[in-house]
Design an enzyme around this catalytic site. Structure first.
Site, PDB file in Angstrom:
ATOM      1  N   ASP A  24      94.007  16.582 -45.459  1.00 39.47           N
ATOM      2  CA  ASP A  24      94.512  15.643 -46.468  1.00 39.47           C
ATOM      3  C   ASP A  24      95.985  15.364 -46.187  1.00 39.47           C
ATOM      4  OD1 ASP A  24      95.197  14.257 -48.732  1.00 39.47           O
ATOM      5  OD2 ASP A  24      95.244  16.033 -50.027  1.00 39.47           O
ATOM      6  N   ASN A  26      97.916  13.062 -47.968  1.00 38.65           N
ATOM      7  CA  ASN A  26      98.721  12.515 -49.072  1.00 38.65           C
ATOM      8  C   ASN A  26      98.632  13.319 -50.368  1.00 38.65           C
ATOM      9  OD1 ASN A  26      96.155  11.925 -49.825  1.00 38.65           O
ATOM     10  ND2 ASN A  26      96.443   9.713 -50.056  1.00 38.65           N
ATOM     11  N   ASP A  28      96.164  14.213 -52.322  1.00 40.28           N
ATOM     12  CA  ASP A  28      95.231  13.925 -53.425  1.00 40.28           C
ATOM     13  C   ASP A  28      94.037  14.875 -53.424  1.00 40.28           C
ATOM     14  OD1 ASP A  28      93.745  13.028 -51.307  1.00 40.28           O
ATOM     15  OD2 ASP A  28      93.439  10.996 -52.061  1.00 40.28           O
ATOM     16  N   ASP A  32      91.550  12.653 -45.267  1.00 40.78           N
ATOM     17  CA  ASP A  32      91.685  11.217 -45.029  1.00 40.78           C
ATOM     18  C   ASP A  32      91.910  10.930 -43.539  1.00 40.78           C
ATOM     19  OD1 ASP A  32      94.407  11.924 -44.689  1.00 40.78           O
ATOM     20  OD2 ASP A  32      94.760  11.682 -46.845  1.00 40.78           O
ATOM     21  N   ASP A 101      79.184   6.930 -38.326  1.00 39.33           N
ATOM     22  CA  ASP A 101      77.917   7.214 -38.992  1.00 39.33           C
ATOM     23  C   ASP A 101      77.337   5.895 -39.502  1.00 39.33           C
ATOM     24  OD1 ASP A 101      75.911   8.787 -40.375  1.00 39.33           O
ATOM     25  OD2 ASP A 101      77.385  10.404 -40.388  1.00 39.33           O
ATOM     26  N   ASP A 202      71.900   7.639 -39.522  1.00 44.72           N
ATOM     27  CA  ASP A 202      71.442   8.433 -40.654  1.00 44.72           C
ATOM     28  C   ASP A 202      70.016   8.054 -41.069  1.00 44.72           C
ATOM     29  OD1 ASP A 202      72.440  10.230 -42.915  1.00 44.72           O
ATOM     30  OD2 ASP A 202      71.654   8.531 -44.047  1.00 44.72           O
ATOM     31  N   GLU A 258      69.122  10.532 -36.544  1.00 39.82           N
ATOM     32  CA  GLU A 258      68.852  11.678 -37.416  1.00 39.82           C
ATOM     33  C   GLU A 258      67.501  11.455 -38.067  1.00 39.82           C
ATOM     34  OE1 GLU A 258      70.039  13.847 -41.484  1.00 39.82           O
ATOM     35  OE2 GLU A 258      69.521  11.738 -41.254  1.00 39.82           O
ATOM     36  N   HIS A 332      77.051  19.066 -41.815  1.00 37.96           N
ATOM     37  CA  HIS A 332      77.429  18.991 -43.231  1.00 37.96           C
ATOM     38  C   HIS A 332      76.234  19.115 -44.169  1.00 37.96           C
ATOM     39  CE1 HIS A 332      75.910  15.155 -42.114  1.00 37.96           C
ATOM     40  NE2 HIS A 332      75.861  14.782 -43.384  1.00 37.96           N
ATOM     41  N   ASP A 333      75.023  19.173 -43.621  1.00 39.04           N
ATOM     42  CA  ASP A 333      73.826  19.316 -44.451  1.00 39.04           C
ATOM     43  C   ASP A 333      73.260  20.723 -44.410  1.00 39.04           C
ATOM     44  OD1 ASP A 333      73.821  16.657 -45.219  1.00 39.04           O
ATOM     45  OD2 ASP A 333      72.577  16.042 -43.516  1.00 39.04           O
TER      46      ASP A 333
HETATM   47  C1  NOJ Z   1      71.402  12.607 -44.044  1.00 38.44           C
HETATM   48  C2  NOJ Z   1      72.848  12.905 -44.225  1.00 38.44           C
HETATM   49  O1  NOJ Z   1      73.286  13.741 -43.201  1.00 38.44           O
HETATM   50  C3  NOJ Z   1      72.995  13.509 -45.597  1.00 38.44           C
HETATM   51  O2  NOJ Z   1      74.269  14.073 -45.810  1.00 38.44           O
HETATM   52  C4  NOJ Z   1      72.683  12.440 -46.599  1.00 38.44           C
HETATM   53  O3  NOJ Z   1      72.702  13.002 -47.889  1.00 38.44           O
HETATM   54  C5  NOJ Z   1      71.311  11.826 -46.351  1.00 38.44           C
HETATM   55  N1  NOJ Z   1      71.033  11.578 -44.967  1.00 38.44           N
HETATM   56  C6  NOJ Z   1      71.199  10.518 -47.072  1.00 38.44           C
HETATM   57  O4  NOJ Z   1      72.051   9.568 -46.479  1.00 38.44           O
END
Ligand code: NOJ
Length: 560
Positions: A24, A26, A28, A32, A101, A202, A258, A332-333
């Site tokens: 980050d 700035n 907040d 970013d 993405d 995605d 994905e 991140h999932d």
């Molecule tokens: C896969 C993404 O990696 C995930 O973070 C997202 O919630 C779902 N697709 C829906 O876009």
């Protein structure tokens, strides 16, 4: 076996940035683009070739940017288009590339297209989304959404339902509309003209919906599956071929899709002869292990070596000679990989993080590093619902706990193991307040272990997880067998050791990984095995692997 055709994205190491949690600039509390630009030298030093940024487009952030409200604007919290241009320039100036993405299975419900679409049946944008009449006083069919609950939401004004395979704020786009497709392809060309180097696509397997029949129901589940009608359909492949001709052709882009599926299903997308994309992320070694049955992904299931090996070997050998692979454990999932597949206790965290890294970087395919993984960052282990921010968590709570079907403590335990926020805690840069991520209040609490797990310390330390990643990446850049060698499974029945070889020309790599916290016998470890290319231990014992030991030998390939 046919020699692999060379390509820059096969020789590359990709680093995934989750911008909200990276840096980050700035104060907040939200990461970013200038924050990313300020840390590019760190990534360059690590050896990263390609940066994949999770979505940075305008979004109300119901699903942290995976709900886009304007594909041509940067999310306000992340900065401006000028910040983007500066970041891209700075990435290219360092000889790195940027993959964006592409979220085109759905948009945000605040996208102008959807706002227009929901104005009524006669709206010129009505067919940009999927609207259907209800059935017997309920939704059009029994499909459940990925994020719990029905996949349909009723719009009181028109009385019709719209489809959302994810949250209700993420309505699915109707790819059957040629106008919509052309709008999306135009948008993709816009970003390619700006100079980006690729797309991570995605939920791409779901863009071609073929019918709207009720789906099969797992015993005990509340909703039916949309899979047969919406996933990996011929229609999806047709749309992707149109995308290839109209949005990808003419640019030197790396594309990675994905889509959860079987080897055969994903081969269709990434087939080296006729696939639409360069490579695919497979899910079987992570989501496939959860198998919560009626609870979907939520369970106590671990990630035992025998399952992980069976799955990874199947994918490695199944794609070999046919399609390029991706190799990753974290994103991140998913929860943090060292917490899930390794051992994040004080005693074994560093060793096991390095062991897992050795596995990923020595397999056949492009390795993906998720931010913080190169430091051995761990799960957050939150204990209360209020600590989470993720829509997936709250929807699951609503469906299972609030309705009295599952005990709250059980669900909190599943979340602590598997929730996505585990991987979304801010990047741990240094020992300063908030791990140096922000001078404000972080949008998601920093993991308190930043005091001993952080980049500043590890960059200085030749024995750190970071320094080990640097060595692994260097090997990929200097040793073609690491990139192009044939994958050969070894010791497939060993209960403790994951072993495989890679061969190319007259070179052979032998990779031995102890997945346990004990010393184990491994007769393949011996003086005559060749030169030690890399290991997470300074000394070795003949016939034994030390706890979480990883060792890679380079030797002459065996004739025949
Ligand atoms: C896969 C993404 O990696 C995930 O973070 C997202 O919630 C779902 N697709 C829906 O876009």
């Amino acid at each position: 076996m046919r020699a692999e055709k060379r390509a820059w994205w096969k020789e590359a190491v990709v680093y995934q940035i989750y911008p909200r949690s990276f840096a980050d600039s700035n104060g907040d509390g939200i990461g970013d683009l200038p924050g990313i630009t300020a840390h590019l030298d760190y990534l360059k030093d690590l050896g990263v070739d390609v940066i994949w940024c999770s979505p940075i487009f305008a979004s109300p952030n119901r699903d942290n940017g995976y709900d886009i409200s304007d594909y041509y604007a940067i999310m306000t919290e992340f900065g401006t288009m000028a910040d983007f241009d500066e970041m891209l320039h700075a990435i290219h100036a360092r000889g790195m590339k940027l993959v964006m993405d592409l979220v085109v299975n759905h948009t945000s419900d605040r996208h102008t297209w959807f706002l227009e679409s929901r104005k009524g049946k006669d709206s010129p944008y009505r067919d940009y989304y999927i609207w259907r009449d209800g059935k017997n006083g309920g939704p059009p069919n029994n499909w459940g959404s990925v994020f719990s609950g029905s996949a349909w939401e009723k719009d009181e004004a028109s009385g019709q339902y719209y489809l959302h395979l994810y949250a209700k704020e993420q309505p699915d786009l109707n790819w059957a509309s040629p106008r919509l497709r052309e709008d999306l392809f135009r948008m993709m060309r816009f970003w390619s003209e700006k100079g980006i180097d690729g797309w991570r696509m995605d939920a791409i397997g779901k863009i071609g919906k073929e019918n709207f029949d009720d789906g099969p129901i797992v015993p005990g589940a509340l909703f039916g599956s949309f899979e047969p009608a919406c996933h990996h359909t011929e229609t999806t492949h047709r749309y992707l071929r149109l995308m290839r001709e109209n949005a990808l052709a003419g640019y030197d882009l790396m594309t990675v899709g994905e889509a959860d599926g079987t080897v055969e299903q994903l081969l269709r997308y990434a087939d080296a002869e006729d696939g639409e994309l360069d490579m695919m992320f497979s899910f079987e070694h992570n989501d496939g292990l959860n198998d919560g049955g009626e609870l979907g992904k939520w369970s106590d299931h671990g990630a035992p070596l025998t399952d992980v090996r069976r799955i990874l070997n199947k994918w490695q050998t199944g794609l070999q000679g046919k399609a390029w692979a991706t190799v990753y454990l974290g994103n991140h999932d998913q929860p943090r990989q060292v917490s899930r597949y390794g051992n994040d206790s004080e005693l074994f965290r560093t060793r096991s993080a390095k062991m897992l890294a050795t596995m990923i970087h020595m397999m056949r395919g492009t390795p993906y590093i998720y931010q913080g993984e190169e430091l051995g960052m761990t799960n957050a282990y939150y204990t209360q619902l209020e600590q989470y921010r993720d829509v997936e968590v709250y929807n699951a709570w609503e469906q299972w706990v609030a309705s009295g079907l599952v005990d709250g403590q059980d669900m909190l335990r599943y979340f602590a193991r598997l929730a996505r926020d585990n991987a979304r805690t801010p990047m741990q840069w240094n020992r300063e307040e908030n791990a140096g991520f922000t001078t404000g209040t972080p949008w998601l609490p920093v993991n308190p272990n930043y005091l001993f797990i952080n980049a500043a310390d590890q960059v200085q330390d030749p024995d750190s997880v970071y320094s080990y990643y640097k060595q692994l990446i260097h090997l990929r850049h200097t040793c073609p067998v690491v990139v192009y060698g044939t994958f050969i499974p070894l010791l497939e029945d060993d209960p403790c050791v994951y072993a495989f070889a890679r061969e190319m020309g007259d070179q052979r790599l032998t990779v031995l990984l102890n997945w346990t916290d004990r010393k184990v016998r491994c007769k393949t470890v011996s003086e005559g095995s060749g030169q030690v290319l890399i290991s997470n231990y300074p000394t070795h014992q003949t016939g034994l692997l030390q706890p979480y030991e990883a060792i890679v030998y380079l030797s002459a390939a065996q004739p025949g």
